[in-house]
Enzyme design. Sequence first.
Site, mmCIF file in Angstrom:
data_model
loop_
_atom_site.group_PDB
_atom_site.id
_atom_site.type_symbol
_atom_site.label_atom_id
_atom_site.label_comp_id
_atom_site.label_asym_id
_atom_site.label_seq_id
_atom_site.Cartn_x
_atom_site.Cartn_y
_atom_site.Cartn_z
ATOM 1 N N GLU A 287 0.807 -1.350 0.030
ATOM 2 C CA GLU A 287 -0.116 -0.311 0.009
ATOM 3 C C GLU A 287 0.956 1.353 0.002
ATOM 4 O O GLU A 287 0.503 2.299 -0.324
ATOM 5 C CB GLU A 287 -0.946 0.033 1.188
ATOM 6 C CG GLU A 287 -2.181 -0.521 1.021
ATOM 7 C CD GLU A 287 -3.250 -0.592 2.136
ATOM 8 O OE1 GLU A 287 -2.980 0.247 2.949
ATOM 9 O OE2 GLU A 287 -4.475 -0.892 1.935
ATOM 10 N N HIS A 308 8.474 -26.921 -0.390
ATOM 11 C CA HIS A 308 7.482 -27.986 -1.151
ATOM 12 C C HIS A 308 6.454 -27.772 -2.112
ATOM 13 O O HIS A 308 5.696 -28.640 -2.207
ATOM 14 C CB HIS A 308 7.200 -29.055 0.000
ATOM 15 C CG HIS A 308 8.592 -29.485 0.581
ATOM 16 N ND1 HIS A 308 9.084 -31.025 0.329
ATOM 17 C CD2 HIS A 308 9.233 -29.182 1.738
ATOM 18 C CE1 HIS A 308 10.112 -30.987 1.146
ATOM 19 N NE2 HIS A 308 10.338 -29.935 1.783
ATOM 20 N N LYS A 423 -14.078 -0.126 -4.186
ATOM 21 C CA LYS A 423 -15.370 0.289 -3.190
ATOM 22 C C LYS A 423 -16.388 0.991 -4.045
ATOM 23 O O LYS A 423 -17.464 0.732 -3.836
ATOM 24 C CB LYS A 423 -14.789 1.259 -2.112
ATOM 25 C CG LYS A 423 -13.902 0.343 -0.880
ATOM 26 C CD LYS A 423 -13.510 1.563 0.153
ATOM 27 C CE LYS A 423 -12.474 1.341 0.879
ATOM 28 N NZ LYS A 423 -12.161 2.528 1.799
HETATM 29 O O1 PA5 Z 1 -3.183 1.347 5.720
HETATM 30 C C1 PA5 Z 1 -4.405 1.530 5.578
HETATM 31 O O2 PA5 Z 1 -4.669 3.007 5.777
HETATM 32 C C2 PA5 Z 1 -5.475 0.805 5.297
HETATM 33 O O3 PA5 Z 1 -5.217 -0.579 4.975
HETATM 34 C C3 PA5 Z 1 -6.569 1.022 6.241
HETATM 35 O O4 PA5 Z 1 -5.991 0.572 7.560
HETATM 36 C C4 PA5 Z 1 -7.761 -0.022 5.897
HETATM 37 O O5 PA5 Z 1 -8.388 0.377 4.891
HETATM 38 C C5 PA5 Z 1 -8.895 0.166 7.081
HETATM 39 O O6 PA5 Z 1 -9.329 1.315 7.329
HETATM 40 P P1 PA5 Z 1 -10.140 1.682 8.521
HETATM 41 O O7 PA5 Z 1 -9.383 1.820 9.668
HETATM 42 O O8 PA5 Z 1 -10.422 3.423 8.114
HETATM 43 O O9 PA5 Z 1 -11.455 1.279 8.612
#
Ligand code: PA5
Length: 448
Positions: A287, A308, A423
């Site tokens: 990310e 394996h 989303k």
């Molecule tokens: O690293 C990030 O920002 C994302 O992976 C969020 O943690 C994830 O999308 C969850 O978001 P939220 O805590 O707003 O529900």
Amino acid sequence: MEKLKLITKFAEKFISDKDIEGMSGRAVDALKILHSGSGAGKDFLGWLTLPTDYDKEEFERIKKAADYIKNNCDILIVIGIGGSYLGARAVIEALKSQNYNALAKDTPQIYFIGNSISPSMITQLLSICEGKDICVNVISKSGTTTEPAIAFRIFRELVYKKYSREEAAKRIFCTTDKSKGTLKALADEMGYESFVVPDNVGGRYSVLTAVGLLPIAAAGNDIDALMRGARMAQNELNGEDIKENDCLKYAAVRNCLYEAGKKLECFICYEPNMTMFNEWLKQLFAESEGKDGKGLYPVSCVFSTDLHSVGQFIQESGSNLMFETCVKFDKPADDFVIAAQDGNIDGLNFLSGMKMSLINEKARQGTLLAHTEGGVANIILEADAIDEETIGYLIYFFEKSCAVSGYILGVNPFNQPGVESYKKNMFALLGKPGYENEKEKLEKELGI
Ligand code: PA5
């Protein structure tokens, strides 16, 4: 004592000194940008000083809440997705076990939910909760993410079915923004205890906030020691000399390999309890770096298990595609010696008297030599023991290396714009108000 040692010689033989030298300069520039707070995503640098600069009053509240959970429930349900669950699960499994729930212990079972939209997962957990005392920790920085929001609706209802209104409110803990979002509003209205995800700490950098700390403490781990380990890393990983700062060197070497054409970084471990830690690493790097058409794709393996399955591919077809980064621990949490057996029917007496950990280490050494022989570069991070301090140190180490790497790459390591696309489509297909125009178009594309 040195918590972590970086060994790059099994990677450096695949890159030239000139490349490393050039990349070192870029890594130092990236570190300066990070330290000066002048780079992209500069509003999300709270994690950099978190090990020293955290809310001490809230930290004590977290410990108290963890004690309440330990004393009052059989099952803690942790609701969250991405950065709002991976870190806690990674630390609990690394420090306790992948089989934490099956162990004899005086802490509650912990189930993570709200990290998928699987009806089976929710149905199964509801049935596991039958006849059990439960607490819920719902974690969402935005307070609006669909997966945890659906799970929270269902498990909140379960808590209210099991307990009086007053008792139910004591069993629900919300970790979210300090003032915004649906979850915060709900917590305030219903009187749930709230913990804060600081504004300047993004999801995947939030494990050392209440996001990770509450479940980690509820599982019986020492969160003071975890923070102490992170603090050591915060103090040690600042220098601008690449020979002195392993965090900088790791970022430089992995970027050299990327520029030499590698597409994947495979995080490997020889300890299955680190499987979820690797999942946390995958999210952190994917990310943070995977944007603008750039970035190494993070994958993970547990060896010797995966030797394996995908070992064949790595050995003979991995060289152009990937390199490996291995976190290795000198002292396993448990160990035993192989005993000799009369008759030696299974032919294994050559191992008698040897520790199981030594056999694992020989597997690691043998694999390292085989894979580098096959052209797969290896980076090794050698740690002492799998304990709270080391895990705290590792978390900070990787967060900082990741941020430096992102700046070397020229991306913003603190946003995740690409996460929104699915989303948007999902909401349109579900008929969420406001997405009407998209629905028809998407259904046509899908042929439904
Ligand atoms: O690293 C990030 O920002 C994302 O992976 C969020 O943690 C994830 O999308 C969850 O978001 P939220 O805590 O707003 O529900």
